[in-house]
Design a protein around this motif. Sequence first.
Motif, PDB file in Angstrom:
ATOM      1  N   LEU A 158       0.819  -1.165  -0.185  1.00  0.00           N
ATOM      2  CA  LEU A 158      -0.054  -0.003  -0.031  1.00  0.00           C
ATOM      3  C   LEU A 158       0.879   1.374  -0.062  1.00  0.00           C
ATOM      4  N   ILE A 159       1.818   1.160   0.775  1.00  0.00           N
ATOM      5  CA  ILE A 159       2.818   2.426   1.100  1.00  0.00           C
ATOM      6  C   ILE A 159       3.708   2.731  -0.273  1.00  0.00           C
ATOM      7  N   ALA A 160       4.225   1.641  -0.664  1.00  0.00           N
ATOM      8  CA  ALA A 160       5.174   1.794  -1.676  1.00  0.00           C
ATOM      9  C   ALA A 160       4.239   2.142  -3.206  1.00  0.00           C
ATOM     10  N   VAL A 170       1.711   9.822   1.883  1.00  0.00           N
ATOM     11  CA  VAL A 170       1.743   9.029   2.992  1.00  0.00           C
ATOM     12  C   VAL A 170       2.349   9.898   4.294  1.00  0.00           C
ATOM     13  N   LEU A 171       1.475   9.446   5.618  1.00  0.00           N
ATOM     14  CA  LEU A 171       1.980   9.770   6.747  1.00  0.00           C
ATOM     15  C   LEU A 171       1.878   8.501   7.641  1.00  0.00           C
ATOM     16  N   GLY A 185       5.989   8.187  20.685  1.00  0.00           N
ATOM     17  CA  GLY A 185       5.210   8.126  19.310  1.00  0.00           C
ATOM     18  C   GLY A 185       5.424   9.295  18.457  1.00  0.00           C
ATOM     19  N   HIS A 186       5.404   8.948  17.138  1.00  0.00           N
ATOM     20  CA  HIS A 186       6.098   9.984  16.365  1.00  0.00           C
ATOM     21  C   HIS A 186       5.139  10.067  14.930  1.00  0.00           C
ATOM     22  N   ILE A 187       5.157  11.004  14.205  1.00  0.00           N
ATOM     23  CA  ILE A 187       4.487  11.215  12.931  1.00  0.00           C
ATOM     24  C   ILE A 187       5.175  11.731  12.019  1.00  0.00           C
ATOM     25  N   SER A 188       5.477  11.329  10.530  1.00  0.00           N
ATOM     26  CA  SER A 188       6.257  12.021   9.682  1.00  0.00           C
ATOM     27  C   SER A 188       5.768  11.437   8.339  1.00  0.00           C
ATOM     28  N   PRO A 189       6.047  12.132   7.396  1.00  0.00           N
ATOM     29  CA  PRO A 189       5.771  11.670   5.985  1.00  0.00           C
ATOM     30  C   PRO A 189       6.902  10.760   5.720  1.00  0.00           C
ATOM     31  N   VAL A 190       6.462   9.914   4.598  1.00  0.00           N
ATOM     32  CA  VAL A 190       7.153   8.691   3.980  1.00  0.00           C
ATOM     33  C   VAL A 190       7.416   9.243   2.580  1.00  0.00           C
ATOM     34  N   ALA A 191       8.802   9.188   1.948  1.00  0.00           N
ATOM     35  CA  ALA A 191       9.167   9.732   0.778  1.00  0.00           C
ATOM     36  C   ALA A 191       9.403   8.812  -0.193  1.00  0.00           C
ATOM     37  N   ALA A 192      10.007   7.818  -0.028  1.00  0.00           N
ATOM     38  CA  ALA A 192      10.472   6.662  -0.977  1.00  0.00           C
ATOM     39  C   ALA A 192      10.672   5.211  -0.581  1.00  0.00           C
ATOM     40  N   PHE A 200      11.922   1.681   3.522  1.00  0.00           N
ATOM     41  CA  PHE A 200      11.254   3.062   3.465  1.00  0.00           C
ATOM     42  C   PHE A 200      12.049   4.231   3.820  1.00  0.00           C
ATOM     43  N   LEU A 201      12.047   5.401   3.003  1.00  0.00           N
ATOM     44  CA  LEU A 201      12.846   6.669   3.439  1.00  0.00           C
ATOM     45  C   LEU A 201      11.592   7.486   4.410  1.00  0.00           C
ATOM     46  N   VAL A 202      11.939   7.713   5.620  1.00  0.00           N
ATOM     47  CA  VAL A 202      11.001   8.273   6.467  1.00  0.00           C
ATOM     48  C   VAL A 202      11.663   9.986   6.552  1.00  0.00           C
TER      49      VAL A 202
END
Lengths: 249, 249
Positions: A158-160, A170-171, A185-192, A200-202
């Motif tokens: 799903l993410i790829a 994607v967050l 806990g943390h929240i970040s965008p996924v970029a690749a 995954f690149l977070v």
Amino acid sequence: MRFLQPALIVPLLLGTGLSVLLHPERLAAQTLPLPDHLTSLTSPEGQALLLESEAQTDFIPLMSQFVTQVNQAFCGVASMVMVLNALGISAPAAPQWDQQYFTQENLFSEKTEAIITRDTIERQGLTLAELAGILESYPVRAETYYGGDVSLEAFRQLIAANLGEPGNFVLINYLRRAIGQERGGHISPVAAYDADTDQFLVLNVSRYKYPPVWVKAEDLWQATNTVDTVSSRTRGFLLITSLESAGER
Amino acid sequence: MRFLQPALIVPLLLGTGLSVLLHPERLAAQTLPLPDHLTSLTSPEGQALLLESEAQTDFIPLMSQFVTQVNQAFCGVASMVMVLNALGISAPAAPQWDQQYFTQENLFSEKTEAIITRDTIERQGLTLAELAGILESYPVRAETYYGGDVSLEAFRQLIAANLGEPGNFVLINYLRRAIGQERGGHISPVAAYDADTDQFLVLNVSRYKYPPVWVKAEDLWQATNTVDTVSSRTRGFLLITSLESAGER
């Protein structure tokens, strides 16, 4: 494969010892040390992974909107600002510039205060459902996936797939210590996504603390399959799409 | 050349008409229109130029530290923060995060106030010499080149060489209307050079206004060969290197 040549190649050829003198290690000098299994995007190895990655459509739009969370609880707020600006969603006024642009100040509205108040976010951050709720107070759709509900295979696929398509983002909401970082806990965008190494690149909005890192898909999935004590549910991820047509803006 | 595939390729194949529906134009929806001779980094054409560019070593370190100027006069301040963080220079405390990291608040010190006060910067921005002076109040060297003193050939060669080397960065001070943008003097980091089209990629810290753009070397050079009425000298550029050894930090 001319991307990042020739400077990328030189430190790779010279090996780790000399490359420290040249540059890459210095980039991380003031951030916290990374465990061996995480690769910084700013290292030669991290840049090489980007070169080879199969799904990176979201990389430049997200990097172009990269921001640092303004306080220790605003990782979700900063991540949303990046995605909303990258999607080009009609933004509130930003009076400091006499322009419309999402910021960590003007994201809040009557609608978002009804979901969770800004003050509460400053105290405890955001759950995955609150993150989706705030996003959907704007003309976007945020498909919510809880870490406890998806297999590793579904998580990866799903993410790829999203990262390989333009116009959606994607967050991810994960437990940092589950990937060897400090801490909660943390929240970040996924970029690749890099298929060869299954990583995954977070992008990390607490840029004062860590650079963007490559993380093994399984480790990242496990880090979402952890319970957020505020929601009593597992963390997870959102697939975010614009509902705004060009004509509306 | 797998970078940005396949999503980059699809809009290129489909042509401009359909690609608008897919994504790229929407990224620029809220920024000001660009003249035809400037190419946005977030467009398929802009991403293709990055793929092919010969000197882009500084791209990822700078994008990883991309910030928006906090007010309309702080283009120089924001640009310095990006470069100092990308160089990994020992930073002042950032109490909001309990960490050391350059921000548009903590960059100022007794030393910088002696060069130009923060209040004066808020009113009139920075000249090239003031920009170099503030940078050199930290352990960096800022080689100053005035646009009126360098040929196009020297301008191109000096900046492109820096962009092809790790561990040093370029800030440029130019007149925006000379490249077809609104409007006055501006300061931004330069992130890449493409020899085939003879264009530089200028990251723009007023992200609420314009995306990063590819600019013809000659146009950018001409835009530095313009008089700053505050200094009565031409604008220009700085080549910035760290003077801090790894041992000092």
